[in-house]
Design a protein around this motif. Structure first.
Motif, PDB file in Angstrom:
ATOM      1  N   TRP A  25       0.829  -1.206   0.000  1.00 50.10           N
ATOM      2  CA  TRP A  25       0.000   0.000   0.000  1.00 50.10           C
ATOM      3  C   TRP A  25       0.866   1.260   0.000  1.00 50.10           C
ATOM      4  CZ3 TRP A  25      -4.944   1.202  -0.879  1.00 50.10           C
ATOM      5  CH2 TRP A  25      -5.875   0.164  -0.911  1.00 50.10           C
ATOM      6  N   TYR A  28       2.215   1.831  -3.482  1.00 54.33           N
ATOM      7  CA  TYR A  28       1.190   2.394  -4.365  1.00 54.33           C
ATOM      8  C   TYR A  28       0.942   3.867  -4.028  1.00 54.33           C
ATOM      9  CZ  TYR A  28      -3.232   3.077  -6.785  1.00 54.33           C
ATOM     10  OH  TYR A  28      -4.218   3.564  -7.615  1.00 54.33           O
ATOM     11  N   TRP A  29       0.955   4.200  -2.736  1.00 59.19           N
ATOM     12  CA  TRP A  29       0.775   5.596  -2.323  1.00 59.19           C
ATOM     13  C   TRP A  29       1.891   6.471  -2.878  1.00 59.19           C
ATOM     14  CZ3 TRP A  29       3.889   8.768   0.696  1.00 59.19           C
ATOM     15  CH2 TRP A  29       3.319   9.988   1.080  1.00 59.19           C
ATOM     16  N   GLN A  33       1.237   9.669  -5.096  1.00 58.70           N
ATOM     17  CA  GLN A  33       1.626  10.942  -4.486  1.00 58.70           C
ATOM     18  C   GLN A  33       2.646  11.693  -5.323  1.00 58.70           C
ATOM     19  OE1 GLN A  33       0.152  12.168  -1.861  1.00 58.70           O
ATOM     20  NE2 GLN A  33       1.435  13.977  -1.512  1.00 58.70           N
ATOM     21  N   ALA A  64      -6.030   1.089  -7.500  1.00 59.41           N
ATOM     22  CA  ALA A  64      -6.486   0.838  -6.130  1.00 59.41           C
ATOM     23  C   ALA A  64      -7.376  -0.407  -6.056  1.00 59.41           C
ATOM     24  CB  ALA A  64      -7.241   2.057  -5.606  1.00 59.41           C
TER      25      ALA A  64
END
Length: 218
Positions: A25, A28-29, A33, A64
């Motif tokens: 996660w 992926y953030w 970002q 997501a």
């Protein structure tokens, strides 16, 4: 010492799966970002540059929804493996992830293959076949629960949905089955009763002789 080992074992059941899901996660953030695209670090079959994906593909996801769909079964299956097969869980995860990626790199179509689905199929297959091979009721029960929850996944080892890496699914499924055979006599959790020194003393008199009438000690 024994209590400390038990505490470490109980902690690893949750900590390792939680950390793994947390890492994917976070990755992926970072992509979202900072506007990165890590898809190019996935597996690209039969190329030297694409071989790095064998190690990295499991941490990269396209969106997501892809990530969310993988997170829950990944956590559940990984937790199950670390609970029931604590002695070999790390080996199954590390070696299984590598050979799943390697087999995908060998057999897959020429496209980037990303996602932790290969590990999900690896763990699913390992739990399924291991429970059957070992013929232990707890492991078989867990296998049937896995089938009930995720049995429909078996269809996705076939090319039935465009844009899905069925080769990665198939690779994980095959590797998991092979590992269940290789480790069929290892990693079994036994909850045999352990007598404490005080309980052992109850079976002997003050001279160290075995007490014949044990019914009073039951």
């Amino acid at each position: 010492m024994e209590n400390e080992q038990q505490l470490q074992f109980k902690s690893s059941i949750i900590i390792i799966p939680t950390l793994f899901v947390l890492v994917i996660w976070i990755i992926y953030w970072v992509e979202i970002q900072f506007g990165f695209n890590f898809n190019k670090f996935g597996i690209f079959p039969r190329t030297f540059q694409g071989f790095r994906g064998v190690f990295l593909t499991h941490f990269i996801h396209g969106d997501a929804k892809h990530l969310f769909n993988n997170s829950i079964p990944l956590f559940v299956l990984m937790t199950g493996v670390f609970y029931f097969y604590r002695e070999i869980a790390t080996k199954v995860l590390v070696f299984g992830a590598f050979f799943t990626g390697l087999l995908t790199w060998i057999i897959a179509r020429e496209s980037y293959h990303i996602g932790a689905s290969g590990i999900i199929y690896l763990l699913f297959s390992f739990i399924l076949f291991s429970g059957i091979i070992r013929k232990q009721y707890r492991l078989m029960a867990f296998s049937f629960i896995v089938i009930f929850l995720y049995g429909s996944m078996i269809w996705y080892v076939l090319p039935i949905e465009e844009g899905m890496s069925w080769e990665g699914h198939l690779s994980g499924f095959l590797v998991g089955g092979i590992l269940s055979l290789l480790y069929r006599n290892k990693g079994i959790v036994n909850n045999e009763y352990q007598f404490s020194p005080s309980e052992i003393d109850d079976f002997f008199d003050e001279n160290g002789n075995l007490i014949e009438d044990l019914n009073e000690k039951v």
